[in-house]
Design a protein around this motif. Structure first.
Motif, mmCIF file in Angstrom:
data_model
loop_
_atom_site.group_PDB
_atom_site.id
_atom_site.type_symbol
_atom_site.label_atom_id
_atom_site.label_comp_id
_atom_site.label_asym_id
_atom_site.label_seq_id
_atom_site.Cartn_x
_atom_site.Cartn_y
_atom_site.Cartn_z
ATOM 1 N N GLU A 1 43.422 -7.882 21.775
ATOM 2 C CA GLU A 1 44.220 -8.691 22.689
ATOM 3 C C GLU A 1 43.820 -10.165 22.662
ATOM 4 O O GLU A 1 44.638 -11.041 22.944
ATOM 5 C CB GLU A 1 44.107 -8.148 24.116
ATOM 6 N N ASN A 2 42.577 -10.466 22.310
ATOM 7 C CA ASN A 2 42.136 -11.865 22.367
ATOM 8 C C ASN A 2 42.555 -12.682 21.155
ATOM 9 O O ASN A 2 42.891 -13.858 21.283
ATOM 10 C CB ASN A 2 40.617 -11.942 22.555
ATOM 11 N N LEU B 1 54.129 -4.789 22.802
ATOM 12 C CA LEU B 1 53.191 -5.899 22.673
ATOM 13 C C LEU B 1 53.218 -6.715 23.965
ATOM 14 O O LEU B 1 54.288 -7.012 24.498
ATOM 15 C CB LEU B 1 53.561 -6.768 21.471
ATOM 16 N N ASP B 2 52.046 -7.070 24.451
ATOM 17 C CA ASP B 2 51.928 -7.734 25.747
ATOM 18 C C ASP B 2 52.095 -9.247 25.592
ATOM 19 O O ASP B 2 51.244 -9.910 24.989
ATOM 20 C CB ASP B 2 50.551 -7.419 26.349
ATOM 21 N N PRO B 3 53.184 -9.832 26.132
ATOM 22 C CA PRO B 3 53.377 -11.287 26.011
ATOM 23 C C PRO B 3 52.272 -12.098 26.674
ATOM 24 O O PRO B 3 52.074 -13.264 26.342
ATOM 25 C CB PRO B 3 54.721 -11.526 26.708
ATOM 26 N N GLY C 1 46.381 -12.465 21.679
ATOM 27 C CA GLY C 1 46.354 -11.761 20.409
ATOM 28 C C GLY C 1 47.681 -11.122 20.059
ATOM 29 O O GLY C 1 48.090 -11.099 18.889
ATOM 30 N N HIS C 2 48.373 -10.621 21.064
ATOM 31 C CA HIS C 2 49.659 -9.974 20.814
ATOM 32 C C HIS C 2 50.759 -10.993 20.530
ATOM 33 O O HIS C 2 51.736 -10.678 19.838
ATOM 34 C CB HIS C 2 50.048 -9.113 22.009
ATOM 35 N N ALA D 1 55.544 -13.031 17.298
ATOM 36 C CA ALA D 1 56.207 -14.066 16.505
ATOM 37 C C ALA D 1 56.753 -13.532 15.189
ATOM 38 O O ALA D 1 57.568 -14.192 14.539
ATOM 39 C CB ALA D 1 55.234 -15.216 16.230
ATOM 40 N N GLN D 2 56.332 -12.340 14.776
ATOM 41 C CA GLN D 2 56.758 -11.787 13.485
ATOM 42 C C GLN D 2 58.040 -10.970 13.565
ATOM 43 O O GLN D 2 58.488 -10.436 12.572
ATOM 44 C CB GLN D 2 55.660 -10.882 12.922
ATOM 45 N N GLY D 3 58.618 -10.834 14.731
ATOM 46 C CA GLY D 3 59.849 -10.050 14.832
ATOM 47 C C GLY D 3 60.200 -9.672 16.253
ATOM 48 O O GLY D 3 61.118 -8.897 16.484
ATOM 49 N N GLY D 4 59.441 -10.218 17.198
ATOM 50 C CA GLY D 4 59.732 -9.920 18.592
ATOM 51 C C GLY D 4 59.103 -8.621 19.062
ATOM 52 O O GLY D 4 58.252 -8.031 18.387
#
Length: 273
Positions: free
Chosen positions: A117-118, A182-184, A188-189, A194-197
Motif C-alpha cells: 500500500e505504501n 484497488l484503494d484510491p 501504492g495502489h 493509473a494503468q487502467g483504473g
C-alpha cells in the motif's frame, strides 16, 4: 471549477480528493456538486441532481436465462447472490482447456505476492502462501480463446482485462481475507490505478478439482464456494459508481487435501497497461 471547465470527470476528481487524505469521499462529492451548480447558473442553486447518482458503465453477466451462449461455448448459471453480486458459472472451460493452461505454466511458479500500500511494490505477505504464474496476452492460443469467451460473458473489452494470474495452493496454503479492488487512498495502489483504473470485476477460474478444502469464501456473507474443475466464480468489486464495495471481502480457504489451481482475471475500467 477550473478542473470541471477543462473536462475532468467528477468521479476522478472525487477519487483524487479522497486519496489525498484531506477530504472524505462524502465531502469531496458534495464540493464537486456545489461547483457544478455554481457553474450552471452562477448562484450555486443549480440542478439538484448529483453528478454521482448516474450509474457508470459496468461489466455484467446476462442472467435472463439459465444457460448463456457465448460464441464458442454454452455456460451454465448455477448460483446467484444479488448484493453484492456473486455468480457461480458452470462449464466455463473444458477439462482439456484447464489442463492446457496448467501445462503451459509448468514449473514457472514463484511465491505469490501482494501489492504494498505504501509504494505499490510486489511483496511477499504471510497472508498469501500460494505460488503464482502469469500468462501474458498473446502468449498462448488457449488463453486467448478463453479471454475472448470471458469478454463475451462479461460484455467487456478484452483489452480492459489484466493478464491471467494463476495461483497454485498445496496443503495448508491459503489467501486470507482481502479485497480485489484497488484503494484510491493508498499511495501504492494509485500507481496501479493509473494503468487502467479500478478493478470492477473478478473471474476466478477453477483449473483443478480439490479433494478437501480450498473454497472461495466470503466471510461477511457466510458464503463458501468449493472448486470444481471448469467452473468459475464471478463477482463485482465496486458499486455502480465504480466505488469499492467492502462487502466483497473474500478469501482462499486453506487446502486440506489435494492441490488447487485457479486463474484470476481482473476487469479494469479502461484499457490495461
Amino acid at each position: 471549477m477550473e478542473n470541471l471547465a477543462r473536462g475532468c470527470r467528477p468521479l476522478d476528481m472525487a477519487n483524487s480528493m479522497a486519496a489525498s487524505g484531506q477530504h472524505s469521499m462524502t465531502v469531496a462529492m458534495a464540493a464537486i456538486d456545489a461547483a457544478i451548480a455554481l457553474c450552471a447558473d452562477g448562484s450555486g442553486d443549480g440542478p439538484a441532481q448529483s453528478a454521482f447518482t448516474a450509474a457508470q458503465q459496468m461489466p455484467y453477466i446476462d442472467l435472463s436465462s439459465n444457460r448463456i451462449s457465448t460464441p464458442d461455448r454454452a455456460v451454465d448459471v448455477l448460483f446467484v447472490l444479488q448484493q453484492p453480486q456473486v455468480i457461480l458459472l458452470g462449464n466455463v472451460l473444458s477439462s482439456e482447456e484447464c489442463d492446457a493452461i496448467v501445462a503451459h505454466c509448468g514449473n514457472r511458479y514463484t511465491r505469490s505476492t501482494v501489492t504494498a500500500e505504501n509504494d505499490g511494490a510486489s511483496v511477499v505477505h504471510e497472508g498469501r502462501t500460494s505460488e503464482m504464474a502469469f500468462i501474458r496476452r498473446g502468449e498462448a492460443e488457449v488463453a486467448e480463446r478463453i479471454e475472448r469467451r470471458l469478454a463475451a460473458l462479461a460484455h467487456w473489452p478484452v483489452e480492459n482485462g489484466e493478464p491471467f494470474q494463476l495461483q497454485k495452493y498445496g496443503v495448508t496454503q491459503e489467501y486470507r481475507p482481502h479485497y480485489d479492488w484497488l484503494d484510491p487512498a493508498s499511495s501504492g495502489h494509485r500507481s496501479h490505478l493509473a494503468q487502467g483504473g479500478q478493478r470492477l470485476a473478478t473471474f476466478v477460474l477453477y483449473l483443478s478439482d480439490v479433494e478437501q478444502g480450498g473454497g472461495t469464501s466470503f466471510p461477511g456473507l457466510g458464503l463458501e464456494i468449493y472448486p470444481r474443475k471448469g467452473n468459475a466464480v464471478w463477482f463485482l468489486n465496486t458499486d455502480a459508481n465504480h466505488q469499492p464495495d467492502r462487502q466483497t471481502l473474500h478469501a482462499g480457504a486453506p487446502v486440506v487435501r489435494g492441490t488447487k489451481i485457479i486463474a484470476n482475471k481482473w476487469l479494469r475500467q479502461g484499457r490495461y497497461g
